[in-house]
Write a protein that holds these residues in place. Structure first.
Motif, PDB file in Angstrom:
ATOM      1  N   ALA A  67     -65.676  -5.069 -12.869  1.00 39.78           N
ATOM      2  CA  ALA A  67     -66.006  -6.159 -13.797  1.00 39.78           C
ATOM      3  C   ALA A  67     -64.854  -7.162 -13.949  1.00 39.78           C
ATOM      4  CB  ALA A  67     -66.428  -5.594 -15.149  1.00 39.78           C
TER       5      ALA A  67
ATOM      6  N   ARG B  84     -70.687  -6.503 -16.125  1.00 43.56           N
ATOM      7  CA  ARG B  84     -70.853  -7.888 -15.672  1.00 43.56           C
ATOM      8  C   ARG B  84     -71.985  -7.985 -14.649  1.00 43.56           C
ATOM      9  NH1 ARG B  84     -68.000 -11.753 -17.354  1.00 43.56           N
ATOM     10  NH2 ARG B  84     -68.247 -13.812 -16.420  1.00 43.56           N
TER      11      ARG B  84
ATOM     12  N   HIS C 126     -70.264 -12.450 -11.136  1.00 40.69           N
ATOM     13  CA  HIS C 126     -71.034 -11.275 -11.554  1.00 40.69           C
ATOM     14  C   HIS C 126     -70.828 -10.144 -10.564  1.00 40.69           C
ATOM     15  CE1 HIS C 126     -74.744 -11.836  -8.823  1.00 40.69           C
ATOM     16  NE2 HIS C 126     -73.929 -12.820  -8.508  1.00 40.69           N
TER      17      HIS C 126
ATOM     18  N   LEU D 213     -73.406 -12.323 -19.336  1.00 42.03           N
ATOM     19  CA  LEU D 213     -72.594 -11.580 -18.379  1.00 42.03           C
ATOM     20  C   LEU D 213     -71.338 -11.015 -19.039  1.00 42.03           C
ATOM     21  CD1 LEU D 213     -72.913 -13.907 -15.266  1.00 42.03           C
ATOM     22  CD2 LEU D 213     -73.638 -11.513 -15.386  1.00 42.03           C
ATOM     23  N   ASP D 214     -70.696 -11.817 -19.875  1.00 48.12           N
ATOM     24  CA  ASP D 214     -69.498 -11.348 -20.571  1.00 48.12           C
ATOM     25  C   ASP D 214     -69.810 -10.152 -21.467  1.00 48.12           C
ATOM     26  OD1 ASP D 214     -67.970 -13.287 -19.373  1.00 48.12           O
ATOM     27  OD2 ASP D 214     -67.885 -14.611 -21.115  1.00 48.12           O
TER      28      ASP D 214
END
Length: 414
Positions: free
Chosen positions: A364, A205, A175, A199-200
């Motif tokens: 990210a 992220r 993350h 998170l994706d």
């Protein structure tokens, strides 16, 4: 041990990942690898390249009917834009007049890709690589130094993640902690493996919604200013058993292996294990994770527990059973739209650096890449600890190690 290499240039026909030492019996499909590549393309602030370049993936060996064979695993990621670069990046000599032909679009700008890049970018490998290898332009350097190479590392890391989870139950999470000056609060909750889907889906992220919104605004502001941003990412490894790595030699220390893995990523300029730099400012009484008697609930040995994890799951270069936490600091992208000053190495004139399309912020995807290299480092340490040519053999060795550790603890408690 696991050995792995990547090959290929950014605008070459393909990238290659080669892994030797992958145990037999690991479940893996080409779709798993494609999904990993798709995660690398995510993130607010990415450039147009992510939209039109497609990763055409082929496995050339080491995998049959969804299971690894124990033989070398060879993976190719073809470049869908190769027809535009076939002359520029040809392995064989090309006539000069051929380099003055556009790629079929009739657009004079297409010819620009053929011209020598003699204005190196500050912060990139351009000038140092030119001087090291004796080139008069940056193309032979930047093509390999490009972060495009990390696509091969991401698929290699996906293989490593499958080994970790299927043999030892180890699961990784990555993350974003900061983008530019915008940072997640110190007391924010850490994401777990169950939070990977969320998170994706986040544009940067980030596991902290309010901070994610502020990060998006910071990226948009940098883009409007013709500038770029860096940040800090963190990888968390859950379920790592006690005893990976060793204190006995410098090159067997797991924290050292993880630090090298993170620092090998393009544009990384700093690494931190656990609380790292914050711990350096604390007194010893507040710096270490005290060992308390009782059943552990934090992944420790079951006979002891910790109320903190400032060490990031590593003591003396050895995993201690807690969650491993490793962070990497990514500098701002060196291809800056507001071109920085440089020198034309041919004319000697003061000028501005070459600028090609680029991301504003790649933090990210850097988290996903960091997750991949951490997986590779952990697999190497796991296989050093357990040995084993197959999934079942590694599991058996791990079970034996756990039994031995349990007997030692019981002996100490008599």
């Amino acid at each position: 041990m696991l050995r792995w290499l990547t090959a290929g240039e950014s605008h070459g026909p393909s990238l290659i990942a080669l892994l030797d030492g992958v145990p037999a019996g690991i479940e893996l499909t080409t779709q798993d690898l494609r999904d990993a590549l798709a995660r690398r393309r995510l993130g607010h602030g990415r450039g147009s390249r992510q939209k039109f370049e497609q990763d055409a993936l082929t496995v050339h060996g080491g995998l049959r009917h969804g299971r690894t064979l124990g033989s070398p695993l060879a993976i190719e990621i073809a470049n869908s834009e190769w027809p535009k670069w076939e002359k520029v990046m040809s392995a064989d000599p090309v006539a000069r007049e051929d380099l003055m032909i556009d790629a079929g679009t009739g657009d004079e700008r297409e010819i620009a890709r053929n011209r020598p890049l003699t204005r190196p970018r500050p912060g990139h490998a351009d000038l140092a690589g030119m001087l090291k290898y004796g080139f008069t332009e940056a193309r032979p350097v930047l093509e390999r130094a490009s972060a495009r190479e990390t696509a091969a590392r991401v698929v290699a890391g996906r293989v490593a993640a499958a080994i970790l989870e299927q043999t030892a139950g180890i699961r990784l999470v990555s993350h974003t902690l900061s983008v530019g000056p915008v940072r997640v609060p110190d007391d924010a909750a850490l994401p777990t493996p169950e939070d990977v889907t969320a998170l994706d889906a986040d544009p940067l992220r980030c596991f902290h919604p309010a901070t994610s919104e502020a990060m998006v605004a910071e990226v948009d502001a940098a883009k409007a200013d013709g500038d770029t941003l860096g940040g800090v990412v963190e990888v968390l490894a859950y379920g790592v058993p006690v005893g990976l790595g060793s204190h006995t030699q410098w090159d067997r220390r797991l924290d050292g292996k993880l630090a090298q893995a993170i620092m090998s990523i393009q544009a990384m300029k700093g690494v931190e294990i656990g609380d790292g730099f914050a711990t350096a400012a604390r007194r010893g009484s507040a710096a270490h994770d005290e060992i308390l008697a009782g059943e552990g609930t934090d992944g420790s040995d079951g006979r002891t527990r910790r109320e903190s994890n400032r060490a990031g799951g590593l003591e003396g270069g050895i995993s201690n059973g807690q969650v491993i936490r490793v962070r990497g600091a990514l500098k701002p992208i060196s291809t800056v739209p507001r071109a920085l000053r440089t020198v034309d190495v041919v004319t000697g004139e003061q000028t501005t650096a070459n600028h090609q399309r680029s991301d504003v912020c790649a933090v990210a995807p850097a988290a996903v890449i960091a997750e991949a290299v951490v997986a590779l480092a952990l697999v190497d340490a796991l296989l050093e600890k357990t040995g084993g040519d197959s999934l079942e053999e590694i599991r058996s060795h791990l079970a034996g190690t756990e039994q031995l550790q349990e007997s030692l603890l019981q002996r100490e408690n008599r």
